[in-house]
Each structure stands twice: as C-alpha cells, then as structure tokens.
Design a protein around this motif. Sequence first.
Motif, short mmCIF file in Angstrom:
data_model
loop_
_atom_site.label_atom_id
_atom_site.label_comp_id
_atom_site.label_asym_id
_atom_site.label_seq_id
_atom_site.Cartn_x
_atom_site.Cartn_y
_atom_site.Cartn_z
N THR A 107 42.02 34.54 48.58
CA THR A 107 40.65 34.98 48.33
C THR A 107 40.43 35.14 46.83
O THR A 107 41.16 35.90 46.18
CB THR A 107 40.37 36.32 49.04
OG1 THR A 107 40.62 36.15 50.44
CG2 THR A 107 38.94 36.76 48.83
N VAL A 108 39.43 34.42 46.32
CA VAL A 108 39.07 34.59 44.91
C VAL A 108 38.10 35.77 44.82
O VAL A 108 37.15 35.89 45.60
CB VAL A 108 38.43 33.30 44.35
CG1 VAL A 108 37.82 33.55 42.97
CG2 VAL A 108 39.47 32.19 44.27
N MET A 109 38.38 36.63 43.85
CA MET A 109 37.53 37.79 43.59
C MET A 109 36.92 37.61 42.21
O MET A 109 37.57 37.04 41.33
CB MET A 109 38.37 39.06 43.58
CG MET A 109 39.20 39.25 44.82
SD MET A 109 40.32 40.66 44.60
CE MET A 109 40.17 41.41 46.20
N VAL A 110 35.71 38.12 42.02
CA VAL A 110 35.13 38.06 40.68
C VAL A 110 34.59 39.42 40.26
O VAL A 110 34.04 40.17 41.07
CB VAL A 110 33.98 37.03 40.56
CG1 VAL A 110 34.52 35.61 40.52
CG2 VAL A 110 32.93 37.21 41.64
N HIS A 111 34.80 39.71 38.97
CA HIS A 111 34.03 40.78 38.31
C HIS A 111 32.80 40.05 37.78
O HIS A 111 32.88 39.28 36.83
CB HIS A 111 34.84 41.40 37.17
CG HIS A 111 34.03 42.34 36.31
ND1 HIS A 111 34.55 43.50 35.79
CD2 HIS A 111 32.76 42.29 35.84
CE1 HIS A 111 33.63 44.13 35.07
NE2 HIS A 111 32.53 43.39 35.07
N ALA A 112 31.65 40.30 38.43
CA ALA A 112 30.46 39.50 38.16
C ALA A 112 29.51 40.23 37.20
O ALA A 112 28.77 41.13 37.59
CB ALA A 112 29.75 39.18 39.47
N GLU A 113 29.55 39.84 35.94
CA GLU A 113 28.54 40.24 34.96
C GLU A 113 28.44 39.10 33.96
O GLU A 113 29.47 38.48 33.61
CB GLU A 113 28.95 41.50 34.20
CG GLU A 113 28.84 42.79 34.98
CD GLU A 113 29.12 44.00 34.08
OE1 GLU A 113 28.19 44.77 33.84
OE2 GLU A 113 30.27 44.13 33.61
N ASN A 114 27.24 38.85 33.47
CA ASN A 114 27.02 37.76 32.52
C ASN A 114 27.49 38.19 31.13
O ASN A 114 26.82 38.97 30.44
CB ASN A 114 25.53 37.37 32.51
CG ASN A 114 25.27 36.17 31.60
OD1 ASN A 114 25.80 36.09 30.49
ND2 ASN A 114 24.44 35.25 32.07
N ALA A 115 28.65 37.66 30.73
CA ALA A 115 29.29 38.11 29.48
C ALA A 115 28.43 37.78 28.25
O ALA A 115 28.35 38.58 27.31
CB ALA A 115 30.66 37.45 29.35
N ASP A 116 27.79 36.61 28.25
CA ASP A 116 26.97 36.23 27.08
C ASP A 116 25.75 37.13 26.95
O ASP A 116 25.39 37.56 25.85
CB ASP A 116 26.53 34.77 27.21
CG ASP A 116 27.69 33.81 26.94
OD1 ASP A 116 28.41 34.02 25.95
OD2 ASP A 116 27.89 32.88 27.75
N ALA A 117 25.11 37.38 28.07
CA ALA A 117 23.90 38.23 28.02
C ALA A 117 24.27 39.63 27.52
O ALA A 117 23.55 40.21 26.69
CB ALA A 117 23.26 38.31 29.41
#
Length: 463
Positions: free
Chosen positions: A178-188
């Motif tokens: 299972t792939v997990m992500v910490h989801a936030e737009n780093a550039d923004a």
Amino acid sequence: MRTLIKNGTVVTSSNEYVADVLIKDEKIVQIGNNIDGTFDKIVDAKGKYILPGGVDQHVHFSFEFNGAKVRGFESSASAAVGGTTTVIEFVNQVKGKGLVDSIEDYRKANADGIASVDYSFHSVMTDPRPEVFEEIPELAKAGYPTMKLFMAYKGMFFHADDDAILKALMIAKDAGITVMVHAENADAIDVLQKQLVAEGKIEPYSHALSRPPIVEAEATRRAIYLAELAEAPLYVVHVSCKEALDEVSKAFNSGLPIKGETCSHYLVLDESNLAKPNFEGAKYVCSPALRTPEHFDALWNGITRGSLNAVSSDHCGFDWKEQKHMGKDDFRNIPNGAPGLQNRLGVLWTYGVEKGKITRSQLVDIYATTPAKNNGLDYCKGTIEIGYDADIVIYDPNCKSIISNKDSLHGVDYCPYEGMEQIGRVEKVFLRGNMTVDEGKFIGKEGQGKLIKGNPFGLMYKL
Ligand code: URP
Ligand code: ZN
Ligand code: ZN
C-alpha cells in the motif's frame, strides 16, 4: 503462565459483552463465562472495559527536521501507558541504500532491544533511482508491506515528486504494497511561506496561513488521480480538513480502493493554539496544520462513514525549549510534529465516545482493529479473539483527570493536550500476556517489544 481477566466488558470492533478472558503465555486461549481452572494470576475487571491493545500506525521515532531529531524508541513506554501495544514507525530510506536495508539497519540500531512495545515499519522512499523502484516488491517479502512518499516539504531530502509517486504506485500494487502519501502541495506552501516572511509574518501562526486546507485538498486530489491512473490502492495519511476528506470520500464512495486516516489532534485541537503567546504556538506546529473547529465534525463523520478508517497519533517528539526554538525568528525553521502517542486512546474515549461521536466498538476499530488490517498485522494484532496476541487494555471509565505532561513518558518537555479533561484511564496493559502497565504505571521493561512483520495486500485490497 495462565492469567484470567474476569468479569470485564470485552469490546471488539463489532460488539461488546461481559466475559472472562484467559491468557496462556503470550496468547488469548479462551473467552467465556465462569472460566475455571488454576491460574497464576486473576485480575478482576468488573465495571471496566477489556479492549485490544492499540495499534498506532503513524509514529515517528526517527524523523529529522533541519538537523533536529525526535525522541526515539527509548521513549516508547509512553505508548504502553496510553494503551498502545504496537507502533508502526516510518523509516526514511537512506540515500544510496536500499529500502529494505534502510529499515533493517535502522531496526537493529534503534528498535531491537530498546522498544517497550511491539513494532513494525513503513518504508519512506527518498531516493527514487530505477533500482529502488525495482526493489519495491522486496519490501513485501521482508514483511514491510507499506510505503510512504512525502508530497510536502519542498527542498528536504525526503520530498517526492509526482514522477516518483506514479511509478511507485504502478509497481507497488502487484506486490500488495500500500502506497501512502503525505498530501500537501509543496510548491504552493513554499510560495506562501516566502510571501509571509517577506511581510514580516514570522510567528508560529504563519505555519497555518502557509498551509491552508486547499493545499492539502489539491495534493490529495492529485494523488488520487495518480492512483487511478496506476489502478492502484492509495492511503492518505493524516487527513486534517473537510476539503481533503471530501476528495478521499468521493474516491472511496465511487468504489476506488482509496482511504485515509486522521489523527487525534485534528479532532480536538484547533489552529488558535498556534497563536499562543511567548512562542507557545510552536508546540502546535505540525503538518498539515491544525484547522478551525468546524473541521472536527467533518472528520468524525469521515470516521463513521468509513473513508477515514484509522486514527493515529503522528507522534513526533520534538522538544519545545530547544528544538522548536530553532524557529524563533522564522516559523519555517520550527520542526514539524508534536507528541501524542500516550494520549490517543484517552482523547478518542473522552472526545469521541463520551461525546457521542463514535461508539466504543468504533473506537476499537479505528485505534486497533483496522490499523492492524491496513498493515497486514491482523493475523495476530488488533482484536480480542482466541489465538491472537494477548495485547489487552483494561480501561476504567470511572476516572476523570486532567492531561498533564508530568504524567507523560514520551521524554518531551510538553504535551499538546495539556490541561484538557480526560474521562477514564488506562489501568492495566498486557503486552503478549505480560502485564506491562498496572495502576496506570509502566512496569514493563525496555526491550520487551518485538518486531511484528506485516503481510502484503492489507485492507485496501480487500475493498
Ligand atoms: O508535522 C508532522 N506531521 N511531522 C511528522 C512528519 C510528517 O509529516 O508526518
Ligand atoms: Zn506527514
Ligand atoms: Zn507523520
């Protein structure tokens, strides 16, 4: 060794009933009424709840931020006194090293012989070379069937771009990882941070201003699209706001194998904490940022409707006096993360069960049973059933206390829940049959925890 726990109310993720529970050595061997025989120890649990030991699937004992390192496994007794008997720690891949070797080397040096509770690991890919993608299936064979990528944290070595996420999703799915992500737009975030600093807004509260819900929602949606493209399951860690939750729920409700977790702090602590004077706000700098109170109910609803299937602590033990003060003159340098491993069950009980947001069975589900499933540990962890590890919490619902850092074993100089009321207390904890907490005090031994390997194809694939 035979231990009988008598007359308590056993709570599982589907029901609750009064029963005796018999432990033989490390396992639960009998559940029923009036179990007789000879016992080495009898514990009377009348009027108390018998819960499975918690599984905290989101813990950091090795996270580093600008050179500041969190407290490690030597502080893991705080899990036990908080009712958590298994922790799953994120191990950043060391540049130039393989995914499995990074975990194994870390484990041998930092967890084995040190941990006070059982433990498992998630891999964090930081070095997306072709041979590293090829290695992904080896994680499943090694017993580590989950891998996280950080979409946030621009400029840090663990930041991952969409290229890495898409390729990881494409390969991981066939191996049952299972792939997990910490989801936030780093550039923004980077743009907003620079604007705030240019305007002289260097205080901890700017952390929230630089990470509004929309940066989390955008990255969540993007990660979901990448998962759809790869036809792969996806797990979104620490969902903090309604906007990101809406993305997860939309995907989940349309039948995609996509779910997420939230964390205790996003259910009860709001962003006003970041504005506390005298740099106290730095104690609440974690990512995603704390939100306004309107988000609390949305997250509770996400839990009851199933798109959020676990509540973790995202425990990250940075000290306030020294480490958080690295960002005294620029909020961007405040290490991200807050402790909370010890408080997860108490917070969920007090602000979830007692406030009518969730039932006791739902609590057991999100703090033990489903986190065990998500991570392939459900062959031995996460429920009170015959044959399972005797990881058991006796919870006394009749106590009231005020949460205080002086009662914390996390080795950090503050507790983000300081001063909040707690209903009930973790009275006793058994770790594989050994009483490890008694009268709320840790009586176990450092090093008693053991590695628990996970099976591939966790819950995400069973949808
Ligand atoms: O601020 C947080 N959450 N720190 C720990 C690392 C992470 O992003 O999960
Ligand atoms: Zn994160
Ligand atoms: Zn985290």
